[in-house]
Design a protein around this motif. Structure first.
Motif, PDB file in Angstrom:
ATOM      1  N   THR A   1       5.376   0.328  -4.922  1.00  0.00           N
ATOM      2  CA  THR A   1       6.287  -0.612  -4.294  1.00  0.00           C
ATOM      3  C   THR A   1       6.632  -1.730  -5.257  1.00  0.00           C
ATOM      4  OG1 THR A   1       5.268  -0.142  -2.157  1.00  0.00           O
ATOM      5  CG2 THR A   1       6.625  -2.121  -2.305  1.00  0.00           C
TER       6      THR A   1
ATOM      7  N   TYR B   1       8.549  -1.529   6.183  1.00  0.00           N
ATOM      8  CA  TYR B   1       9.493  -2.526   5.691  1.00  0.00           C
ATOM      9  C   TYR B   1      10.508  -2.830   6.792  1.00  0.00           C
ATOM     10  CZ  TYR B   1      13.095  -4.788   2.909  1.00  0.00           C
ATOM     11  OH  TYR B   1      14.015  -5.680   2.421  1.00  0.00           O
TER      12      TYR B   1
ATOM     13  N   TYR C   1       7.481  -7.101   4.844  1.00  0.00           N
ATOM     14  CA  TYR C   1       6.790  -5.894   4.385  1.00  0.00           C
ATOM     15  C   TYR C   1       5.318  -6.000   4.750  1.00  0.00           C
ATOM     16  CZ  TYR C   1       4.587  -2.783   0.928  1.00  0.00           C
ATOM     17  OH  TYR C   1       3.845  -1.831   0.310  1.00  0.00           O
TER      18      TYR C   1
END
Length: 127
Positions: A6, A113, A120
């Motif tokens: 991420t 998300y 998040y």
């Protein structure tokens, strides 16, 4: 290393498919962009058969990496969608996550998300 990766930025960023091939630690690994907007990029690196699942809804995106052995696919999907909905709508998602993790037997990482509010959250199994 295989898994989910991420990248989060406050500023707009652009990254192309060729820019994250560095995640291929072996020639036979595959890399795919699972979700991207102007502030987040969710990538997975994997080999064929590696357990991943995702749900892309209007309000949220959920990425599940790993296996949960004692829940049906339907229970996993419904539980994670409920957590995603609560997370996006400022509901009691914390208790739902706790309940999910306490009852799920498996090895997993889950990322959610919130597309609208740019929030998040990541949680995983008890080690």
């Amino acid at each position: 290393m295989i898994g989910s990766h991420t990248i989060i930025s406050k500023d707009k960023f652009k990254i192309s498919g060729n820019d994250y091939n560095f995640l291929k630690h072996e020639k036979w690994f595959q890399v795919s962009n699972e979700y991207q907007d102007n502030h987040i990029l969710l990538i997975r690196s994997y080999y064929e058969g590696y357990p991943f699942e995702n749900w892309d809804k209007d309000d949220y995106f959920i990425l599940l990496e790993g296996m949960i052995y004692n829940f049906t696919e339907e229970k996993i999907e419904n539980s994670l969608k409920e957590i995603g909905y609560l997370f996006c709508n400022n509901g009691d998602y914390y208790n739902k996550i706790t309940e999910f993790v306490e009852n799920a037997d498996g090895d997993f990482v889950i990322q959610i998300y919130d597309k609208q509010n740019k929030k998040y959250i990541l949680f995983n199994d008890y080690l």
